[in-house]
Design an enzyme around this catalytic site. Structure first.
Site, short mmCIF file in Angstrom:
data_model
loop_
_atom_site.label_atom_id
_atom_site.label_comp_id
_atom_site.label_asym_id
_atom_site.label_seq_id
_atom_site.Cartn_x
_atom_site.Cartn_y
_atom_site.Cartn_z
N GLU A 64 0.82 -1.21 0.00
CA GLU A 64 0.00 0.00 0.00
C GLU A 64 0.86 1.26 0.00
OE1 GLU A 64 -4.05 2.00 1.39
OE2 GLU A 64 -3.69 -0.14 1.65
N GLY A 83 -6.31 4.79 -0.93
CA GLY A 83 -6.54 3.38 -1.22
C GLY A 83 -8.01 3.02 -1.08
N VAL A 91 2.86 -16.16 -0.98
CA VAL A 91 3.25 -17.40 -1.62
C VAL A 91 4.54 -18.00 -1.07
CG1 VAL A 91 2.02 -16.84 -3.74
CG2 VAL A 91 4.40 -16.18 -3.53
N SER A 93 7.33 -17.53 2.59
CA SER A 93 7.64 -16.80 3.81
C SER A 93 9.05 -16.22 3.76
CB SER A 93 7.49 -17.72 5.03
OG SER A 93 8.40 -18.79 4.93
N HIS A 107 -3.44 0.02 -14.40
CA HIS A 107 -4.41 0.96 -14.99
C HIS A 107 -4.21 2.34 -14.36
CE1 HIS A 107 -8.16 2.68 -16.39
NE2 HIS A 107 -8.46 3.00 -15.15
N LEU A 108 -4.10 3.34 -15.20
CA LEU A 108 -3.97 4.72 -14.74
C LEU A 108 -5.12 5.53 -15.34
CD1 LEU A 108 -0.12 5.28 -15.08
CD2 LEU A 108 -1.45 4.83 -13.01
N GLY A 109 -6.23 5.55 -14.64
CA GLY A 109 -7.39 6.30 -15.09
C GLY A 109 -7.46 7.67 -14.46
N HIS A 112 -9.51 6.51 -11.04
CA HIS A 112 -9.07 5.29 -10.36
C HIS A 112 -7.76 4.80 -10.96
CE1 HIS A 112 -13.36 5.24 -9.37
NE2 HIS A 112 -13.00 4.58 -8.29
#
Length: 143
Positions: A64, A83, A91, A93, A107-109, A112
């Protein structure tokens, strides 16, 4: 061609993280390319779960942090990024060293963004695959 709309250095990105969760966890931005942002996270007492493994929440915090900062760098003016949704599939450790997150845009809208963040252990093995969806909020003053 670079996707970033804001100028940034690793120094300025790391300064922004001081006195935040990122700073407390030891997240350090380490690389900016034309279309990726990278940071590391120590696997230590701050970030392990009780059984000695990297805490899944710490991996999600790294993801994040990367996606939110990358999203901000893809905006202009008084726009901010928040966020909306994060998922993380663990998947492998990690028990020690530093893990590295590599963030890239899916995606760069205008309103969003979707970011893909892979987290690797010190040997370069995939530990976590994360996806962050952010909202771009226009006209919000920076704090």
């Amino acid at each position: 061609m670079a996707i970033w709309k804001r100028a940034a250095t690793l120094e300025t990105l790391n300064q922004r993280g001081e006195q935040t969760l990122a700073g407390h966890l030891g997240i350090v931005f380490t690389a900016i390319t034309d279309d990726t942002l990278e940071a590391t996270l120590p696997v230590d007492a701050r970030t392990r779960q009780p059984f000695g493994l990297l805490h899944g929440g710490a991996s999600a915090a790294l993801a994040e942090t990367l996606g939110s900062m990358a999203g901000y760098l893809c905006t202009e003016g008084s726009d901010v990024v928040v966020g909306l949704d994060i998922s993380a599939s663990h998947v492998r450790s990690a028990r020690e060293g530093r893990v590295k997150g590599v963030c890239r845009a899916a995606h760069l809208g205008r309103t969003h963004q979707v970011w893909l963040i892979d987290v690797f252990d010190a040997e370069g093995r995939l530990c976590c695959v994360s996806r962050l969806t952010t909202a771009v909020l226009s006209g919000r003053p920076e704090e």
